[in-house]
Motif scaffolding. Structure first.
Motif, PDB file in Angstrom:
ATOM      1  N   UNK A  37       2.157   6.026  -8.709  1.00 12.16           N
ATOM      2  CA  UNK A  37       2.505   7.179  -7.890  1.00 12.16           C
ATOM      3  C   UNK A  37       2.478   6.772  -6.426  1.00 12.16           C
ATOM      4  N   UNK A  38       3.257   7.503  -5.631  1.00 16.24           N
ATOM      5  CA  UNK A  38       3.273   7.291  -4.194  1.00 16.24           C
ATOM      6  C   UNK A  38       1.907   7.677  -3.650  1.00 16.24           C
ATOM      7  N   UNK A  43       0.807  -1.217   0.000  1.00 21.37           N
ATOM      8  CA  UNK A  43       0.000   0.000   0.000  1.00 21.37           C
ATOM      9  C   UNK A  43       0.848   1.279   0.000  1.00 21.37           C
ATOM     10  N   UNK A  44       2.028   1.225  -0.620  1.00 22.67           N
ATOM     11  CA  UNK A  44       2.917   2.382  -0.720  1.00 22.67           C
ATOM     12  C   UNK A  44       2.602   3.190  -1.968  1.00 22.67           C
ATOM     13  N   UNK A  45       2.214   2.491  -3.041  1.00 23.30           N
ATOM     14  CA  UNK A  45       1.900   3.173  -4.295  1.00 23.30           C
ATOM     15  C   UNK A  45       0.512   2.780  -4.779  1.00 23.30           C
ATOM     16  N   UNK A  46       0.000   3.583  -5.677  1.00 20.35           N
ATOM     17  CA  UNK A  46      -1.244   3.239  -6.376  1.00 20.35           C
ATOM     18  C   UNK A  46      -0.956   3.300  -7.864  1.00 20.35           C
ATOM     19  N   UNK A  47      -1.827   2.698  -8.650  1.00 16.85           N
ATOM     20  CA  UNK A  47      -1.610   2.668 -10.090  1.00 16.85           C
ATOM     21  C   UNK A  47      -2.937   2.702 -10.836  1.00 16.85           C
ATOM     22  N   UNK A  48      -2.842   3.055 -12.101  1.00 14.28           N
ATOM     23  CA  UNK A  48      -4.001   3.036 -12.989  1.00 14.28           C
ATOM     24  C   UNK A  48      -3.502   2.942 -14.420  1.00 14.28           C
ATOM     25  N   UNK A  49      -4.387   2.519 -15.309  1.00 19.11           N
ATOM     26  CA  UNK A  49      -4.052   2.420 -16.729  1.00 19.11           C
ATOM     27  C   UNK A  49      -4.597   3.635 -17.458  1.00 19.11           C
TER      28      UNK A  49
END
Length: 124
Positions: free
Chosen positions: A75-76, A60-66
């Motif tokens: 991104x953090x 749960x340090x970063x999140x992502x998307x397409x």
């Protein structure tokens, strides 16, 4: 570096040089980044990059998307915010204004808005 130590202090991950490189780039960025954005700044192959990214997501340090370009952006996790993706130029912008959107019985973690950015609108 202190930000990196703070992130890894609250997780169970070991801070390897590969992980440190990825985190430094992401912490110093003001926008989401793809592997292609980072590959010339890191000294690791694509598999190692994605293996570490998976660990960061699990912790749960970063999140992502397409995005529209079929690339995954990372991104953090700082503050919860939305993203605007331009359908014309594929530029990604972070939207920090609070968007009042909710669905009963759902927890919304991210909103991605797609449309035409002001630069592309003004060039038509």
């Amino acid at each position: 570096m202190d930000k990196i130590n703070n992130l890894t202090d609250i997780t169970n991950i070991k801070l390897t040089s590969a992980r440190k490189s990825i985190l430094e780039i992401m912490i110093n960025s003001n926008k989401p980044l793809s592997y292609e954005d980072m590959k010339d700044l890191i000294s690791m192959d694509k598999a190692t990059f994605y293996r570490n990214i998976t660990i960061f997501e699990e912790e749960n340090i970063i999140s992502s998307f397409e995005s529209n370009d079929k690339k995954r952006y990372f991104e953090i996790k700082k503050t919860q915010h939305s993203h605007f993706i331009c359908s014309t130029c594929s530029k990604i912008e972070c939207i920090h204004e609070k968007l009042d959107f909710h669905l009963p019985e759902y927890k919304i973690e991210n909103i991605i808005i797609k449309g035409i950015c002001k630069i592309c609108l003004n060039t038509k």
